[in-house]
Design a protein around this motif. Structure first.
Motif, mmCIF file in Angstrom:
data_model
loop_
_atom_site.group_PDB
_atom_site.id
_atom_site.type_symbol
_atom_site.label_atom_id
_atom_site.label_comp_id
_atom_site.label_asym_id
_atom_site.label_seq_id
_atom_site.Cartn_x
_atom_site.Cartn_y
_atom_site.Cartn_z
ATOM 1 N N ILE A 95 -32.250 1.637 21.927
ATOM 2 C CA ILE A 95 -33.212 2.640 22.403
ATOM 3 C C ILE A 95 -33.045 3.962 21.674
ATOM 4 C CG2 ILE A 95 -34.006 3.937 24.426
ATOM 5 C CD1 ILE A 95 -33.064 1.579 26.139
ATOM 6 N N PHE A 96 -31.799 4.388 21.500
ATOM 7 C CA PHE A 96 -31.529 5.689 20.889
ATOM 8 C C PHE A 96 -30.897 5.525 19.505
ATOM 9 C CE2 PHE A 96 -31.162 6.437 25.531
ATOM 10 C CZ PHE A 96 -32.207 7.326 25.683
ATOM 11 N N PHE B 246 -35.055 8.699 19.896
ATOM 12 C CA PHE B 246 -35.290 7.260 19.959
ATOM 13 C C PHE B 246 -35.110 6.631 18.574
ATOM 14 C CE2 PHE B 246 -38.103 8.574 23.632
ATOM 15 C CZ PHE B 246 -37.259 8.069 24.606
ATOM 16 N N THR B 247 -34.940 5.321 18.554
ATOM 17 C CA THR B 247 -34.784 4.616 17.286
ATOM 18 C C THR B 247 -36.035 4.794 16.427
ATOM 19 O OG1 THR B 247 -35.735 2.550 18.130
ATOM 20 C CG2 THR B 247 -33.342 2.857 18.393
ATOM 21 N N ALA C 298 -39.841 4.053 26.772
ATOM 22 C CA ALA C 298 -39.641 5.033 25.705
ATOM 23 C C ALA C 298 -40.944 5.298 24.958
ATOM 24 C CB ALA C 298 -38.559 4.542 24.746
ATOM 25 N N LEU C 299 -41.747 4.261 24.727
ATOM 26 C CA LEU C 299 -43.055 4.442 24.089
ATOM 27 C C LEU C 299 -43.942 5.342 24.940
ATOM 28 C CD1 LEU C 299 -43.933 0.862 22.789
ATOM 29 C CD2 LEU C 299 -43.402 2.871 21.403
ATOM 30 N N ASP C 300 -44.004 5.070 26.245
ATOM 31 C CA ASP C 300 -44.808 5.894 27.146
ATOM 32 C C ASP C 300 -44.302 7.331 27.180
ATOM 33 O OD1 ASP C 300 -46.559 3.873 27.827
ATOM 34 O OD2 ASP C 300 -45.491 3.291 29.649
ATOM 35 N N TYR C 301 -42.990 7.494 27.076
ATOM 36 C CA TYR C 301 -42.399 8.839 27.078
ATOM 37 C C TYR C 301 -42.918 9.644 25.882
ATOM 38 C CZ TYR C 301 -38.705 12.402 27.462
ATOM 39 O OH TYR C 301 -38.009 13.582 27.595
ATOM 40 N N LEU C 302 -42.898 9.033 24.701
ATOM 41 C CA LEU C 302 -43.354 9.732 23.498
ATOM 42 C C LEU C 302 -44.826 10.112 23.588
ATOM 43 C CD1 LEU C 302 -41.564 7.567 20.770
ATOM 44 C CD2 LEU C 302 -41.035 9.933 21.371
ATOM 45 N N VAL C 303 -45.656 9.188 24.092
ATOM 46 C CA VAL C 303 -47.087 9.469 24.227
ATOM 47 C C VAL C 303 -47.311 10.557 25.271
ATOM 48 C CG1 VAL C 303 -49.352 8.481 24.730
ATOM 49 C CG2 VAL C 303 -47.649 7.111 23.525
ATOM 50 N N SER C 304 -46.538 10.527 26.347
ATOM 51 C CA SER C 304 -46.666 11.531 27.409
ATOM 52 C C SER C 304 -46.365 12.931 26.881
ATOM 53 C CB SER C 304 -45.726 11.196 28.566
ATOM 54 O OG SER C 304 -46.044 9.947 29.141
ATOM 55 N N LEU C 305 -45.360 13.050 26.033
ATOM 56 C CA LEU C 305 -45.004 14.361 25.484
ATOM 57 C C LEU C 305 -46.154 14.966 24.685
ATOM 58 C CD1 LEU C 305 -41.320 14.008 24.198
ATOM 59 C CD2 LEU C 305 -42.113 14.966 26.350
ATOM 60 N N GLU C 306 -46.886 14.118 23.955
ATOM 61 C CA GLU C 306 -47.901 14.620 23.025
ATOM 62 C C GLU C 306 -49.286 14.715 23.649
ATOM 63 O OE1 GLU C 306 -47.285 15.847 20.093
ATOM 64 O OE2 GLU C 306 -45.146 15.411 20.327
#
Length: 510
Positions: free
Chosen positions: A162-163, A255-256, A401-409
């Motif tokens: 993940i990281f 994230f990776t 983790a994918l949803d996290y990245l999209v949520s940030l942007e």
């Protein structure tokens, strides 16, 4: 007959029948005859090497001139292009320099800290930040944390799945020593059971770890903390402790490359069609079973959720009054409720609504009201090909983790429940410049929704009240609420890391 033969130094000549004796050559004469070819070869070799060295020395000066005289297989056009290129200055080859590593922090190591995180991705993310801080202030070596594999999601992912583990280690080397695994000698001690394992007390300040935990590490050399969620206080900590938590969360926990690249692809696909809103719709089966919230469910569905709740012994609350809990604002909003709220907030009908969540309980039936109000409802499974997500399937933390990245942007982030992802994303968006995050007042919303659905309130009044209630709940700068002796009820540090945020007044004028 005219034949000759030599035998033992005697020459026999045919034809005349006579025999002629000849002397054998001396040894010196034979040696001289054998030496001549050797000397010739040696001399030739020396001359050749001398020529090679001379040519090498002047090759840069004469080589191009010599080569010009050789026949070429190039066309006239190619030759002309090559001649033109030869007159130009050579283009410098770009050199990609690695960012310099921070210097290693030198300190006397008090021992080794092993940690086993529990919960979902964002609960573990916050815990990792806390464990780095604890290791730093106890002067111990931290072993790369072990992630939870026994929770409801049963995700087998390791930290490095993940990281970016190398970035995690090197970016913090000036603060704490982090190893992928225990040194062999220490590892053998652990395999023999020579270590201490315990859960620390929740919401503890740094003095607890210095006064209670550090002596245990010095005694046993290896300490294993087997629960890590909410083990460090929100408030009352030194400023450098709080800032280190932010450094880990916003800088070291990257994230990776595979997750980052796929996240960027989803964001590009969304941006091609304009702005987008991320809706963290916590209406999955496990959330409803855990919370006991069954609003809008059939009797069969409610029974299924109850059976699931009893099947997991670590979900301690079993008998739950769904109606009362919803009225207190303790249930995630339903898809039908959030559709009304988004309309009342004047979210444009054409806005893309990205669902950051797992499978919605009740499927299309429960999503009908939302998709009717907002036709552009999408999720990663509809934006990407199945092959893109093949390696992420059955790995809930990697999907999160994918949803996290999209949520940030996203242009707007709307969580329907204040779980760990909602809180950590809220705090990260504050750190990124107070990006718009609509923090819903669920208790008031369900009251207004019930009045509107019953016909006792008209739409204009409903919409006006929803807007006024949330005018100051958009993720702007605010102070964390501190409730002494009730840490669980005060504002969560990772939702509002105010010690690490830029001055909002300066932000507005920049």
């Amino acid at each position: 007959m005219g034949w000759k033969a030599t035998m033992g130094g005697v020459k026999v000549a045919g034809g005349g029948g006579g025999v002629e004796k000849v002397r054998c050559p001396s040894v010196a004469a034979v040696a001289r005859s054998r030496m001549r070819p050797w000397v010739l070869r040696a001399t030739t070799t020396v001359l050749l090497w001398t020529c090679v060295m001379q040519l090498t020395a002047v090759g840069e000066r004469w080589g191009p001139r010599v080569l010009k005289g050789w026949p070429s297989c190039r066309t006239a056009q190619e030759a002309a292009s090559a001649a033109l290129a030869a007159t130009r200055l050579p283009m410098p080859v770009p050199v990609v320099e690695k960012a310099p590593l921070p210097p290693k922090r030198i300190y006397r190591n008090n021992g080794y800290l092993m940690v086993s995180c529990n919960g979902g991705l964002n609960q573990m993310r916050a815990a990792i930040c806390d464990m780095v801080v604890i290791a730093r202030y106890l002067n111990v070596t931290l072993i790369v944390p072990e992630l939870d594999k026994t929770s409801f999601w049963n995700d087998p992912s390791e930290f490095q799945d993940i990281f970016d583990v190398e970035h995690f280690i090197t970016s913090l080397r000036d603060e704490v020593r982090i190893l992928r695994e225990l040194p062999p000698r220490v590892k053998r001690r652990v395999e023999l059971g020579m270590f201490h394992s315990m859960p620390p007390i929740s919401w503890s300040d740094i003095s607890y770890y210095r006064n209670k935990i550090l002596p245990l590490i010095r005694k046993h050399k290896v300490l294993h903390l087997n629960r890590t969620d909410a083990r460090l206080a929100n408030n009352g900590l030194p400023l450098d402790v709080q800032k280190l938590r932010c450094q880990v969360n916003f800088g070291s926990l990257k994230f990776t490359s595979e997750i980052e690249e796929l996240g960027r692809r989803v964001i590009r696909l969304l941006r091609q069609n304009g702005p987008f809103l991320v809706l963290h719709l916590r209406y999955e089966m496990d959330m409803l079973a855990f919370s006991g919230c069954t609003e809008g469910c059939t009797r069969e569905e409610a029974d299924e959720l109850t059976r699931m709740r009893y099947a997991y012994p670590w979900w301690k609350e079993k008998v739950i009054n769904s109606y009362a809990k919803r009225k207190d604002g303790l249930c995630p909003l339903t898809p039908e409720e959030i559709a009304l709220v988004l309309r009342a907030l004047d979210i444009d009908r054409s806005m893309q609504i990205y669902i950051a969540a797992g499978e919605i309980y009740g499927g299309k039936r429960r999503m009908a009201a939302l998709t009717s109000a907002y036709p552009n409802v999408v999720r990663k499974e509809t934006l990407l090909q199945p092959s893109d997500l093949m390696f992420f399937q059955n790995h809930s933390s990697q999907m999160a983790a994918l949803d996290y990245l999209v949520s940030l942007e996203s242009d707007i982030f709307v969580p329907t429940y204040d779980g760990n992802m909602a809180k950590v994303v809220e705090g990260h968006r504050r750190f990124m410049g107070f990006k718009k995050t609509i923090l819903l007042d669920r208790k008031l919303i369900v009251e207004l929704v019930d009045q509107y659905n019953s016909g006792s309130m008209l739409w204009d009044e409903f919409s006006s009240l929803i807007k006024s209630v949330h005018a100051n709940r958009m993720g702007a700068a605010s102070k964390r609420t501190v409730i002494h002796d009730k840490p669980k009820e005060e504002d969560y540090f990772y939702a509002n890391p105010q010690e690490c945020l830029r001055d909002p007044n300066l932000l507005r004028t920049s």
